[in-house]
Write a protein that holds these residues in place. Structure first.
Motif, mmCIF file in Angstrom:
data_model
loop_
_atom_site.group_PDB
_atom_site.id
_atom_site.type_symbol
_atom_site.label_atom_id
_atom_site.label_comp_id
_atom_site.label_asym_id
_atom_site.label_seq_id
_atom_site.Cartn_x
_atom_site.Cartn_y
_atom_site.Cartn_z
ATOM 1 N N LEU A 53 -7.796 3.565 -18.318
ATOM 2 C CA LEU A 53 -8.746 2.452 -18.241
ATOM 3 C C LEU A 53 -9.746 2.682 -17.113
ATOM 4 O O LEU A 53 -10.919 2.342 -17.241
ATOM 5 C CB LEU A 53 -7.987 1.137 -18.030
ATOM 6 N N GLU A 54 -9.307 3.279 -16.014
ATOM 7 C CA GLU A 54 -10.196 3.561 -14.885
ATOM 8 C C GLU A 54 -11.247 4.592 -15.259
ATOM 9 O O GLU A 54 -12.383 4.538 -14.780
ATOM 10 C CB GLU A 54 -9.394 4.062 -13.684
ATOM 11 N N ILE A 55 -10.893 5.556 -16.108
ATOM 12 C CA ILE A 55 -11.857 6.568 -16.538
ATOM 13 C C ILE A 55 -12.959 5.904 -17.375
ATOM 14 O O ILE A 55 -14.145 6.225 -17.224
ATOM 15 C CB ILE A 55 -11.148 7.693 -17.326
ATOM 16 N N LEU A 56 -12.592 4.956 -18.242
ATOM 17 C CA LEU A 56 -13.579 4.285 -19.076
ATOM 18 C C LEU A 56 -14.467 3.357 -18.257
ATOM 19 O O LEU A 56 -15.682 3.292 -18.466
ATOM 20 C CB LEU A 56 -12.880 3.497 -20.188
ATOM 21 N N GLN A 57 -13.898 2.616 -17.316
ATOM 22 C CA GLN A 57 -14.677 1.661 -16.534
ATOM 23 C C GLN A 57 -15.288 2.281 -15.295
ATOM 24 O O GLN A 57 -16.142 1.683 -14.661
ATOM 25 C CB GLN A 57 -13.791 0.487 -16.114
ATOM 26 N N LYS A 58 -14.857 3.435 -14.933
ATOM 27 C CA LYS A 58 -15.308 4.153 -13.741
ATOM 28 C C LYS A 58 -15.099 3.322 -12.471
ATOM 29 O O LYS A 58 -15.871 3.398 -11.536
ATOM 30 C CB LYS A 58 -16.754 4.600 -13.872
ATOM 31 N N LYS A 59 -14.064 2.505 -12.472
ATOM 32 C CA LYS A 59 -13.641 1.768 -11.298
ATOM 33 C C LYS A 59 -12.204 2.191 -10.977
ATOM 34 O O LYS A 59 -11.447 2.518 -11.878
ATOM 35 C CB LYS A 59 -13.658 0.249 -11.549
ATOM 36 N N THR A 60 -11.858 2.136 -9.716
ATOM 37 C CA THR A 60 -10.487 2.491 -9.337
ATOM 38 C C THR A 60 -9.809 1.284 -8.727
ATOM 39 O O THR A 60 -10.291 0.704 -7.759
ATOM 40 C CB THR A 60 -10.468 3.646 -8.321
ATOM 41 N N CYS A 61 -8.726 0.882 -9.341
ATOM 42 C CA CYS A 61 -7.914 -0.182 -8.749
ATOM 43 C C CYS A 61 -6.612 0.394 -8.204
ATOM 44 O O CYS A 61 -5.906 -0.285 -7.484
ATOM 45 C CB CYS A 61 -7.618 -1.279 -9.762
ATOM 46 N N CYS A 62 -6.347 1.629 -8.544
ATOM 47 C CA CYS A 62 -5.105 2.265 -8.094
ATOM 48 C C CYS A 62 -5.392 3.179 -6.908
ATOM 49 O O CYS A 62 -6.478 3.738 -6.791
ATOM 50 C CB CYS A 62 -4.484 3.091 -9.215
ATOM 51 N N LYS A 63 -4.411 3.301 -6.062
ATOM 52 C CA LYS A 63 -4.527 4.252 -4.962
ATOM 53 C C LYS A 63 -3.151 4.850 -4.678
ATOM 54 O O LYS A 63 -2.114 4.229 -4.931
ATOM 55 C CB LYS A 63 -5.096 3.589 -3.709
ATOM 56 N N ASP A 64 -3.186 6.071 -4.180
ATOM 57 C CA ASP A 64 -1.964 6.796 -3.829
ATOM 58 C C ASP A 64 -1.952 7.032 -2.325
ATOM 59 O O ASP A 64 -2.968 7.403 -1.739
ATOM 60 C CB ASP A 64 -1.905 8.148 -4.550
ATOM 61 N N GLU A 65 -0.788 6.824 -1.721
ATOM 62 C CA GLU A 65 -0.594 7.146 -0.311
ATOM 63 C C GLU A 65 0.482 8.209 -0.206
ATOM 64 O O GLU A 65 1.507 8.121 -0.868
ATOM 65 C CB GLU A 65 -0.147 5.913 0.488
ATOM 66 N N VAL A 66 0.227 9.197 0.620
ATOM 67 C CA VAL A 66 1.186 10.276 0.832
ATOM 68 C C VAL A 66 1.488 10.345 2.323
ATOM 69 O O VAL A 66 0.594 10.564 3.131
ATOM 70 C CB VAL A 66 0.635 11.628 0.330
ATOM 71 N N ASP A 67 2.742 10.126 2.683
ATOM 72 C CA ASP A 67 3.201 10.260 4.064
ATOM 73 C C ASP A 67 4.000 11.552 4.172
ATOM 74 O O ASP A 67 5.002 11.728 3.469
ATOM 75 C CB ASP A 67 4.083 9.079 4.474
ATOM 76 N N VAL A 68 3.540 12.443 5.040
ATOM 77 C CA VAL A 68 4.236 13.711 5.248
ATOM 78 C C VAL A 68 4.962 13.634 6.584
ATOM 79 O O VAL A 68 4.348 13.376 7.617
ATOM 80 C CB VAL A 68 3.251 14.899 5.244
ATOM 81 N N ILE A 69 6.266 13.833 6.541
ATOM 82 C CA ILE A 69 7.076 13.832 7.761
ATOM 83 C C ILE A 69 7.433 15.286 8.050
ATOM 84 O O ILE A 69 8.202 15.911 7.320
ATOM 85 C CB ILE A 69 8.326 12.962 7.596
ATOM 86 N N GLN A 70 6.826 15.801 9.107
ATOM 87 C CA GLN A 70 7.017 17.200 9.476
ATOM 88 C C GLN A 70 8.280 17.350 10.311
ATOM 89 O O GLN A 70 8.525 16.597 11.230
ATOM 90 C CB GLN A 70 5.831 17.703 10.294
ATOM 91 N N GLY A 71 9.039 18.369 9.982
ATOM 92 C CA GLY A 71 10.203 18.711 10.787
ATOM 93 C C GLY A 71 9.799 19.693 11.871
ATOM 94 O O GLY A 71 8.676 20.201 11.911
ATOM 95 N N GLN A 72 10.703 19.929 12.742
ATOM 96 C CA GLN A 72 10.447 20.858 13.843
ATOM 97 C C GLN A 72 10.447 22.285 13.302
ATOM 98 O O GLN A 72 11.364 22.693 12.611
ATOM 99 C CB GLN A 72 11.529 20.690 14.903
ATOM 100 N N ASP A 73 9.394 23.047 13.610
ATOM 101 C CA ASP A 73 9.345 24.425 13.126
ATOM 102 C C ASP A 73 9.360 25.439 14.259
ATOM 103 O O ASP A 73 9.374 26.630 14.011
ATOM 104 C CB ASP A 73 8.120 24.649 12.232
ATOM 105 N N GLN A 74 9.364 24.984 15.483
ATOM 106 C CA GLN A 74 9.432 25.874 16.636
ATOM 107 C C GLN A 74 10.799 25.714 17.289
ATOM 108 O O GLN A 74 11.046 24.756 18.003
ATOM 109 C CB GLN A 74 8.331 25.541 17.653
ATOM 110 N N LEU A 75 11.697 26.627 17.028
ATOM 111 C CA LEU A 75 13.011 26.593 17.644
ATOM 112 C C LEU A 75 13.070 27.624 18.756
ATOM 113 O O LEU A 75 12.556 28.733 18.614
ATOM 114 C CB LEU A 75 14.104 26.884 16.621
ATOM 115 N N LYS A 76 13.687 27.249 19.843
ATOM 116 C CA LYS A 76 13.770 28.144 20.990
ATOM 117 C C LYS A 76 15.135 28.815 20.984
ATOM 118 O O LYS A 76 16.167 28.156 20.989
ATOM 119 C CB LYS A 76 13.593 27.359 22.288
ATOM 120 N N PHE A 77 15.120 30.127 20.973
ATOM 121 C CA PHE A 77 16.338 30.908 21.046
ATOM 122 C C PHE A 77 16.411 31.536 22.424
ATOM 123 O O PHE A 77 15.520 32.266 22.828
ATOM 124 C CB PHE A 77 16.357 32.013 19.980
#
Length: 133
Positions: A53-77
């Motif tokens: 329906l958004e393609i036909l009306q060219k309006k957007t009522c939907c939105k996507d949110e992406v939360d990225v939770i980064q882990g630790q990638d620098q480990l000290k040996f």
């Protein structure tokens, strides 16, 4: 026995701590207007079906949110050689003192270890009707 169990438990907890501190993951949320439709971890969130329906009306009522939770990638040996000389002496003397802190128990001699009792032919207490009350 308790010492071995505590050692294994503590080791497993430390391994899990390292594992969970280095894991990265994403949380995706799909909103249709102001209404939360789907939340997904590790995969893509399902859409509400309004995209056609958004393609036909060219309006957007939907939105996507992406939360990225980064882990630790620098480990000290670090190793024992990374310590300076005084720290190495301290660690070595601490380990030596701790190992020699506990004395082993002497081997106990059990004099009747190989003794086998005689075979019972009859139960004498039952035959004589003598019971301890």
């Amino acid at each position: 026995m308790k010492k071995l169990f505590l050692h294994k438990t503590f080791s497993m907890l430390l391994a899990l701590l390292v594992l969970f501190s280095t894991v990265s993951f994403t949380i995706e949320k799909h909103y249709c207007g102001d209404v939360l439709v789907d939340v997904s971890v590790f995969t893509e969130a399902q859409k509400c079906g309004m995209e056609a329906l958004e393609i036909l009306q060219k309006k957007t009522c939907c939105k996507d949110e992406v939360d990225v939770i980064q882990g630790q990638d620098q480990l000290k040996f670090s190793s024992f050689e990374d310590l300076d000389f005084q720290q190495q002496i301290f660690v070595a003397s601490l380990a030596y003192a701790f190992i020699n802190l506990f004395e082993g128990l002497p081997q106990q001699v059990v004099p009747h270890k190989d003794y086998s009792p005689p075979n019972l032919v009859a139960d004498i207490q039952v035959l004589d009707q003598v019971f301890i009350i």
